[in-house]
Design a protein around this motif. Structure first.
Motif, PDB file in Angstrom:
ATOM      1  N   THR A  65      28.554  68.558  56.243  1.00 28.91           N
ATOM      2  CA  THR A  65      27.264  68.388  55.585  1.00 28.91           C
ATOM      3  C   THR A  65      26.252  69.318  56.229  1.00 28.91           C
ATOM      4  O   THR A  65      26.092  69.309  57.445  1.00 28.91           O
ATOM      5  N   GLU A  66      25.596  70.114  55.411  1.00 23.76           N
ATOM      6  CA  GLU A  66      24.488  70.955  55.864  1.00 23.76           C
ATOM      7  C   GLU A  66      23.234  70.408  55.204  1.00 23.76           C
ATOM      8  O   GLU A  66      23.183  70.280  53.978  1.00 23.76           O
ATOM      9  N   VAL A  67      22.223  70.053  56.003  1.00 26.21           N
ATOM     10  CA  VAL A  67      21.013  69.437  55.468  1.00 26.21           C
ATOM     11  C   VAL A  67      19.792  70.207  55.941  1.00 26.21           C
ATOM     12  O   VAL A  67      19.699  70.584  57.112  1.00 26.21           O
ATOM     13  N   GLU A  68      18.874  70.390  55.032  1.00 27.71           N
ATOM     14  CA  GLU A  68      17.597  71.021  55.334  1.00 27.71           C
ATOM     15  C   GLU A  68      16.506  70.027  54.927  1.00 27.71           C
ATOM     16  O   GLU A  68      16.354  69.698  53.756  1.00 27.71           O
ATOM     17  N   TYR A  69      15.790  69.497  55.923  1.00 23.52           N
ATOM     18  CA  TYR A  69      14.698  68.555  55.673  1.00 23.52           C
ATOM     19  C   TYR A  69      13.406  69.357  55.562  1.00 23.52           C
ATOM     20  O   TYR A  69      13.033  70.070  56.490  1.00 23.52           O
ATOM     21  N   LEU A  70      12.715  69.241  54.433  1.00 20.69           N
ATOM     22  CA  LEU A  70      11.552  70.073  54.170  1.00 20.69           C
ATOM     23  C   LEU A  70      10.227  69.308  54.178  1.00 20.69           C
ATOM     24  O   LEU A  70       9.225  69.812  54.654  1.00 20.69           O
ATOM     25  N   ARG A  71      10.213  68.114  53.580  1.00 22.06           N
ATOM     26  CA  ARG A  71       9.019  67.275  53.506  1.00 22.06           C
ATOM     27  C   ARG A  71       9.448  65.827  53.651  1.00 22.06           C
ATOM     28  O   ARG A  71      10.517  65.449  53.189  1.00 22.06           O
ATOM     29  N   PRO A  72       8.611  65.002  54.236  1.00 26.53           N
ATOM     30  CA  PRO A  72       9.003  63.596  54.397  1.00 26.53           C
ATOM     31  C   PRO A  72       8.813  62.775  53.126  1.00 26.53           C
ATOM     32  O   PRO A  72       7.866  62.983  52.377  1.00 26.53           O
ATOM     33  N   ALA A  73       9.743  61.875  52.900  1.00 23.97           N
ATOM     34  CA  ALA A  73       9.545  60.822  51.897  1.00 23.97           C
ATOM     35  C   ALA A  73       9.004  59.625  52.671  1.00 23.97           C
ATOM     36  O   ALA A  73       9.446  59.344  53.789  1.00 23.97           O
ATOM     37  N   LYS A  74       8.041  58.927  52.085  1.00 28.30           N
ATOM     38  CA  LYS A  74       7.352  57.865  52.819  1.00 28.30           C
ATOM     39  C   LYS A  74       7.467  56.518  52.118  1.00 28.30           C
ATOM     40  O   LYS A  74       7.757  56.449  50.919  1.00 28.30           O
ATOM     41  N   LEU A  75       7.230  55.493  52.908  1.00 23.04           N
ATOM     42  CA  LEU A  75       7.321  54.111  52.445  1.00 23.04           C
ATOM     43  C   LEU A  75       6.622  53.925  51.105  1.00 23.04           C
ATOM     44  O   LEU A  75       5.482  54.336  50.923  1.00 23.04           O
ATOM     45  N   GLY A  76       7.345  53.327  50.161  1.00 22.79           N
ATOM     46  CA  GLY A  76       6.791  53.011  48.850  1.00 22.79           C
ATOM     47  C   GLY A  76       6.914  54.110  47.820  1.00 22.79           C
ATOM     48  O   GLY A  76       6.699  53.859  46.635  1.00 22.79           O
ATOM     49  N   GLU A  77       7.245  55.318  48.228  1.00 21.13           N
ATOM     50  CA  GLU A  77       7.362  56.417  47.271  1.00 21.13           C
ATOM     51  C   GLU A  77       8.675  56.316  46.497  1.00 21.13           C
ATOM     52  O   GLU A  77       9.643  55.718  46.953  1.00 21.13           O
ATOM     53  N   ARG A  78       8.684  56.935  45.313  1.00 18.54           N
ATOM     54  CA  ARG A  78       9.901  57.069  44.519  1.00 18.54           C
ATOM     55  C   ARG A  78      10.447  58.467  44.740  1.00 18.54           C
ATOM     56  O   ARG A  78       9.682  59.438  44.752  1.00 18.54           O
ATOM     57  N   VAL A  79      11.739  58.562  44.944  1.00 14.53           N
ATOM     58  CA  VAL A  79      12.392  59.856  45.083  1.00 14.53           C
ATOM     59  C   VAL A  79      13.483  59.974  44.030  1.00 14.53           C
ATOM     60  O   VAL A  79      13.997  58.971  43.537  1.00 14.53           O
ATOM     61  N   LYS A  80      13.806  61.204  43.688  1.00 12.53           N
ATOM     62  CA  LYS A  80      14.903  61.472  42.756  1.00 12.53           C
ATOM     63  C   LYS A  80      15.912  62.342  43.477  1.00 12.53           C
ATOM     64  O   LYS A  80      15.542  63.311  44.149  1.00 12.53           O
ATOM     65  N   VAL A  81      17.172  61.996  43.332  1.00 11.20           N
ATOM     66  CA  VAL A  81      18.255  62.789  43.904  1.00 11.20           C
ATOM     67  C   VAL A  81      19.057  63.372  42.748  1.00 11.20           C
ATOM     68  O   VAL A  81      19.446  62.650  41.825  1.00 11.20           O
ATOM     69  N   VAL A  82      19.270  64.681  42.799  1.00 12.73           N
ATOM     70  CA  VAL A  82      20.124  65.363  41.828  1.00 12.73           C
ATOM     71  C   VAL A  82      21.251  66.016  42.615  1.00 12.73           C
ATOM     72  O   VAL A  82      21.009  66.748  43.566  1.00 12.73           O
ATOM     73  N   SER A  83      22.484  65.697  42.237  1.00  9.33           N
ATOM     74  CA  SER A  83      23.668  66.285  42.869  1.00  9.33           C
ATOM     75  C   SER A  83      24.461  67.039  41.815  1.00  9.33           C
ATOM     76  O   SER A  83      24.664  66.524  40.708  1.00  9.33           O
ATOM     77  N   ARG A  84      24.889  68.253  42.184  1.00 11.23           N
ATOM     78  CA  ARG A  84      25.656  69.090  41.261  1.00 11.23           C
ATOM     79  C   ARG A  84      26.946  69.542  41.928  1.00 11.23           C
ATOM     80  O   ARG A  84      26.961  69.816  43.124  1.00 11.23           O
ATOM     81  N   LEU A  85      27.970  69.658  41.106  1.00 13.44           N
ATOM     82  CA  LEU A  85      29.226  70.210  41.582  1.00 13.44           C
ATOM     83  C   LEU A  85      29.043  71.696  41.820  1.00 13.44           C
ATOM     84  O   LEU A  85      28.516  72.420  40.976  1.00 13.44           O
ATOM     85  N   GLY A  86      29.455  72.154  43.001  1.00 12.04           N
ATOM     86  CA  GLY A  86      29.389  73.577  43.333  1.00 12.04           C
ATOM     87  C   GLY A  86      30.752  74.210  43.152  1.00 12.04           C
ATOM     88  O   GLY A  86      31.445  73.956  42.162  1.00 12.04           O
ATOM     89  N   GLU A  87      31.164  74.969  44.133  1.00 11.73           N
ATOM     90  CA  GLU A  87      32.466  75.643  44.093  1.00 11.73           C
ATOM     91  C   GLU A  87      33.598  74.624  44.111  1.00 11.73           C
ATOM     92  O   GLU A  87      33.483  73.572  44.720  1.00 11.73           O
ATOM     93  N   VAL A  88      34.704  75.003  43.471  1.00 10.49           N
ATOM     94  CA  VAL A  88      35.908  74.170  43.470  1.00 10.49           C
ATOM     95  C   VAL A  88      37.076  75.051  43.873  1.00 10.49           C
ATOM     96  O   VAL A  88      37.322  76.088  43.256  1.00 10.49           O
ATOM     97  N   GLY A  89      37.764  74.644  44.938  1.00 12.66           N
ATOM     98  CA  GLY A  89      38.933  75.378  45.399  1.00 12.66           C
ATOM     99  C   GLY A  89      40.201  74.598  45.121  1.00 12.66           C
ATOM    100  O   GLY A  89      40.213  73.655  44.333  1.00 12.66           O
ATOM    101  N   LYS A  90      41.269  74.965  45.797  1.00 14.97           N
ATOM    102  CA  LYS A  90      42.551  74.291  45.581  1.00 14.97           C
ATOM    103  C   LYS A  90      42.553  72.883  46.178  1.00 14.97           C
ATOM    104  O   LYS A  90      43.067  71.942  45.579  1.00 14.97           O
ATOM    105  N   VAL A  91      41.981  72.723  47.370  1.00 12.61           N
ATOM    106  CA  VAL A  91      41.946  71.438  48.061  1.00 12.61           C
ATOM    107  C   VAL A  91      40.507  70.974  48.271  1.00 12.61           C
ATOM    108  O   VAL A  91      40.224  69.790  48.254  1.00 12.61           O
TER     109      VAL A  91
END
Length: 135
Positions: A65-91
């Motif tokens: 996992t490589e993570v880059e934290y850019l801005r804080p999410a704070k108590l009570g806020e709503r966040v949206k997560v979008v995940s996309r399939l990237g490269e696909v190899g044999k395994v």
């Protein structure tokens, strides 16, 4: 993240148990949100939880996992997560995720997963039909 790659999205509210004493979401909270959304993505791609643990096609195991934290999410806020399939190899395959709040990116992550036979603990090729559809 761009393009028409398969994607899943989910919204979360930042609760007390997600935060530190200052009301800022813990770094692991982002990973929990990303994990939930990545699991939704796998389900959409035909690799549901039951198939992962009891099927004949291996289980996707997180290897990096490589993570880059850019801005804080704070108590009570709503966040949206979008995940996309990237490269696909044999395994291995990659999933790219973004966590946003009010249109601002809080966090980006790129995760590498490998298909593993749970009985032996050894890598195994991704299902050929899955690679053909998504590779």
């Amino acid at each position: 993240m761009s393009g028409a790659r398969p994607r899943a999205e989910r919204e979360f509210t930042v609760y007390f148990f997600d935060t530190d004493a200052g009301g800022v979401a813990h770094n692991l909270t982002y990973l929990r949100w990303i994990e939930a959304t990545r699991t939704d993505l796998a389900e959409q791609l035909g690799w549901g939880i039951g198939e992962m643990v009891g099927g004949n096609h291996g289980c996707p195991v997180l290897t990096k996992t490589e993570v880059e934290y850019l801005r804080p999410a704070k108590l009570g806020e709503r966040v949206k997560v979008v995940s996309r399939l990237g490269e696909v190899g044999k395994v291995r395959f990659w999933v790219e995720s973004e966590v946003t709040r009010a249109g601002e990116i809080c966090c980006r992550a790129r995760q590498e997963l490998a298909s593993v036979d749970l009985a032996t603990g050894k890598p195994r090729p991704l299902r050929e039909d899955w690679r053909e559809r998504h590779g």
